[in-house]
Design a protein around this motif. Structure first.
Motif, PDB file in Angstrom:
ATOM      1  N   CYS A 135       0.813  -1.211   0.000  1.00  0.00           N
ATOM      2  CA  CYS A 135       0.000   0.000   0.000  1.00  0.00           C
ATOM      3  C   CYS A 135       0.847   1.262   0.000  1.00  0.00           C
ATOM      4  CB  CYS A 135      -0.938   0.006   1.199  1.00  0.00           C
ATOM      5  SG  CYS A 135      -0.102   0.038   2.801  1.00  0.00           S
ATOM      6  N   THR A 136       2.156   1.133   0.267  1.00  0.00           N
ATOM      7  CA  THR A 136       3.029   2.305   0.278  1.00  0.00           C
ATOM      8  C   THR A 136       3.530   2.670  -1.111  1.00  0.00           C
ATOM      9  OG1 THR A 136       4.883   0.840   0.814  1.00  0.00           O
ATOM     10  CG2 THR A 136       3.770   1.939   2.660  1.00  0.00           C
ATOM     11  N   GLU A 137       3.349   1.791  -2.091  1.00  0.00           N
ATOM     12  CA  GLU A 137       3.821   2.038  -3.441  1.00  0.00           C
ATOM     13  C   GLU A 137       2.658   2.436  -4.346  1.00  0.00           C
ATOM     14  OE1 GLU A 137       6.134  -1.077  -5.091  1.00  0.00           O
ATOM     15  OE2 GLU A 137       7.333  -1.398  -3.270  1.00  0.00           O
ATOM     16  N   ASP A 138       2.885   3.385  -5.235  1.00  0.00           N
ATOM     17  CA  ASP A 138       1.876   3.797  -6.204  1.00  0.00           C
ATOM     18  C   ASP A 138       1.842   2.821  -7.370  1.00  0.00           C
ATOM     19  OD1 ASP A 138       1.234   6.032  -4.715  1.00  0.00           O
ATOM     20  OD2 ASP A 138       2.756   7.277  -5.706  1.00  0.00           O
ATOM     21  N   VAL A 139       0.685   2.659  -7.948  1.00  0.00           N
ATOM     22  CA  VAL A 139       0.528   1.759  -9.094  1.00  0.00           C
ATOM     23  C   VAL A 139       1.142   2.430 -10.320  1.00  0.00           C
ATOM     24  CG1 VAL A 139      -1.123   0.555 -10.563  1.00  0.00           C
ATOM     25  CG2 VAL A 139      -1.579   0.792  -8.124  1.00  0.00           C
ATOM     26  N   PRO A 140       2.010   1.736 -11.049  1.00  0.00           N
ATOM     27  CA  PRO A 140       2.621   2.338 -12.245  1.00  0.00           C
ATOM     28  C   PRO A 140       1.661   2.343 -13.421  1.00  0.00           C
ATOM     29  CG  PRO A 140       3.379   0.093 -11.993  1.00  0.00           C
ATOM     30  CD  PRO A 140       2.523   0.374 -10.792  1.00  0.00           C
ATOM     31  N   THR A 141       2.011   3.095 -14.441  1.00  0.00           N
ATOM     32  CA  THR A 141       1.224   3.084 -15.674  1.00  0.00           C
ATOM     33  C   THR A 141       1.562   1.840 -16.473  1.00  0.00           C
ATOM     34  OG1 THR A 141       2.934   4.407 -16.776  1.00  0.00           O
ATOM     35  CG2 THR A 141       1.096   5.595 -15.755  1.00  0.00           C
ATOM     36  N   CYS A 142       0.597   1.368 -17.276  1.00  0.00           N
ATOM     37  CA  CYS A 142       0.784   0.114 -18.005  1.00  0.00           C
ATOM     38  C   CYS A 142       1.405   0.320 -19.381  1.00  0.00           C
ATOM     39  CB  CYS A 142      -0.547  -0.608 -18.148  1.00  0.00           C
ATOM     40  SG  CYS A 142      -1.767   0.283 -19.158  1.00  0.00           S
ATOM     41  N   GLY A 143       1.468   1.541 -19.917  1.00  0.00           N
ATOM     42  CA  GLY A 143       2.037   1.798 -21.233  1.00  0.00           C
ATOM     43  C   GLY A 143       1.053   1.648 -22.365  1.00  0.00           C
ATOM     44  N   ASP A 144      -0.143   1.164 -22.105  1.00  0.00           N
ATOM     45  CA  ASP A 144      -1.164   1.020 -23.153  1.00  0.00           C
ATOM     46  C   ASP A 144      -1.862   2.371 -23.351  1.00  0.00           C
ATOM     47  OD1 ASP A 144      -2.796   0.002 -25.043  1.00  0.00           O
ATOM     48  OD2 ASP A 144      -3.682  -1.560 -23.790  1.00  0.00           O
ATOM     49  N   SER A 145      -2.652   2.488 -24.417  1.00  0.00           N
ATOM     50  CA  SER A 145      -3.379   3.732 -24.667  1.00  0.00           C
ATOM     51  C   SER A 145      -4.473   3.913 -23.620  1.00  0.00           C
ATOM     52  CB  SER A 145      -3.988   3.721 -26.073  1.00  0.00           C
ATOM     53  OG  SER A 145      -4.852   2.610 -26.215  1.00  0.00           O
ATOM     54  N   CYS A 146      -4.769   5.171 -23.300  1.00  0.00           N
ATOM     55  CA  CYS A 146      -5.735   5.481 -22.251  1.00  0.00           C
ATOM     56  C   CYS A 146      -7.150   5.030 -22.632  1.00  0.00           C
ATOM     57  CB  CYS A 146      -5.698   6.979 -21.966  1.00  0.00           C
ATOM     58  SG  CYS A 146      -6.885   7.506 -20.715  1.00  0.00           S
ATOM     59  N   ASP A 147      -7.651   5.488 -23.765  1.00  0.00           N
ATOM     60  CA  ASP A 147      -8.960   5.109 -24.311  1.00  0.00           C
ATOM     61  C   ASP A 147     -10.144   5.545 -23.440  1.00  0.00           C
ATOM     62  OD1 ASP A 147      -7.984   4.040 -26.626  1.00  0.00           O
ATOM     63  OD2 ASP A 147      -7.860   1.984 -25.850  1.00  0.00           O
TER      64      ASP A 147
END
Length: 405
Positions: free
Chosen positions: A319-331
């Motif tokens: 819970c102390t780490e932020d979720v990273p972005t996946c690199g896919d298009s937002c859509d």
């Protein structure tokens, strides 16, 4: 000769009138004896008190009177030697053949819009012609029974109530008290239970006393004294049945989280303050962000599987780490409601829609290709007539329509 004939005629008329009066007197005496015999066991339990039998006596008197009992289906009198059926809701009496035809016709009307397959799946009811009390199709009467239901095809007995078997009724009292009716087989409802029982008052404070079973619920009129739901006060109403009324007093009550205290009605002690809970969550790293609440705070909302900003990929991280972005298009759908975000998975709000579309002004005279997020305001003045029906609007058009490419 004429004088002798007149005297003889008068004598015959006097004899006939006296004999009819005697017959009426005999019929009334006979009816009185039958009623007394029917009520004997009941009145012996009540020391001769028959005040509770008036409703039943009315039904029995109608059974003796010629033409008083009428079948509401065929509008004909119900005679002693005819098979009958009595409704358990209103106690109205019908010819057995008439009620069978009524039930058959009622079921036919219900089932007429249905198919044969649907009709067999449900036991459709049929109503009483008078009180509309509903009976199941399986409860359609097929045989003639006495009022209490013990004897089939009861014999006609001039010394019994018509359609009665002469035995003790023994039907359960309603509402049920564990005792049975003591009258002989009779039409109409059973009277109140005459049995004597020993019972105490509603609040159980008074000494138990013997009372009629039909009136065994009684009040000692003393204050109830039971503790109310607030847990601080007692009921001050006189001894009563059922639950006590809500507490009418005002007392200091703590909110659900226990941080604040306020004077409130005891009947509504549960209340929420406007402060955030702030308790430490099980993870030990974050605090509860809910407003004053009851029960446990629950797990940390950042624990377990969490989705990336676009929601396409899930990650299991502390819970102390932020979720990273996946690199896919937002859509994600943009504010225009037409196009989707073409950026890669990102945090924060999406940008404004920059796709070019062909827009048309409200008056429809001009079209232009321009970015979707920009409004198209033409310089043409509106020529529509105002509500006065004399002058033109003469204002510039400010409302636009968007047409997809």
């Amino acid at each position: 000769k004429k004088a002798n004939q007149a005297a003889a005629k008068k004598l015959v008329e006097d004899q006939l009138s006296s004999s009819s009066e005697d017959d009426d007197e005999d019929a009334e005496a006979k009816q009185g004896k039958i009623l007394d015999k029917t009520f004997t066991i009941y009145t012996s339990q009540t020391d001769g008190d028959a005040s509770e039998l008036e409703r039943t006596r009315q039904y029995m008197n109608e059974a003796f009177q010629s033409g008083a009992m009428t079948c509401l289906i065929c509008i004909a009198s119900v005679k002693r030697n005819q098979a009958v059926w009595s409704c358990c809701g209103c106690f109205c009496i019908f010819h057995l053949v008439c009620i069978q035809k009524w039930a058959k016709d009622s079921l036919f009307l219900v089932s007429s819009p249905l198919t044969d397959d649907d009709f067999g799946k449900k036991d459709y009811p049929w109503p009483c012609p008078k009180c509309r009390f509903e009976y199941k199709r399986s409860e359609t009467p097929s045989r003639y029974y006495c009022y209490c239901g013990k004897v089939e095809n009861p014999a006609v007995d001039p010394w019994l109530v018509p359609h009665s078997c002469g035995q003790i009724c023994e039907r359960e009292f309603k509402p049920s008290c564990g005792h049975k009716c003591l009258l002989l087989c009779h039409p109409g409802p059973c009277p109140p239970c005459p049995k004597m029982v020993t019972t105490t008052c509603h609040c159980k404070k008074a000494k138990a006393v013997p009372r009629r079973c039909s009136a065994k619920e009684w009040s000692c009129r003393l204050p109830c004294g039971r503790t109310l739901l607030c847990g601080q006060h007692v009921c001050e109403n006189p001894c009563h049945a059922g639950d006590c009324q809500p507490c009418p007093r005002v007392s200091k009550q703590r909110c659900i989280c226990g941080r604040q205290t306020a004077e409130r009605l005891c009947a509504s002690p549960q209340w929420q303050c406007d402060q955030v809970c702030g308790k430490c969550l099980p993870c030990g790293n974050h605090t509860c962000e809910q407003v004053c609440h009851a029960g446990p705070c629950g797990d940390c909302p950042r624990s377990g599987k969490r989705s990336c900003p676009c929601g396409k990929t899930k990650f299991t991280l502390p819970c102390t780490e932020d979720v990273p972005t996946c690199g896919d298009s937002c859509d994600k759908v943009l504010e225009c409601g037409i196009h989707k975000c073409s950026q890669r998975c990102h945090r924060g709000p999406c940008e404004i829609c920059r796709q070019e579309v062909e827009k048309q002004c409200r008056c429809g005279k001009h079209t232009k290709r321009m970015p979707c997020h920009k409004p198209y305001l033409c310089e043409t003045k509106c020529t529509k007539i105002r509500d006065c029906q004399k002058h033109q609007c003469r204002r510039k058009v400010v409302v636009i329509h968007v047409r997809r490419l």
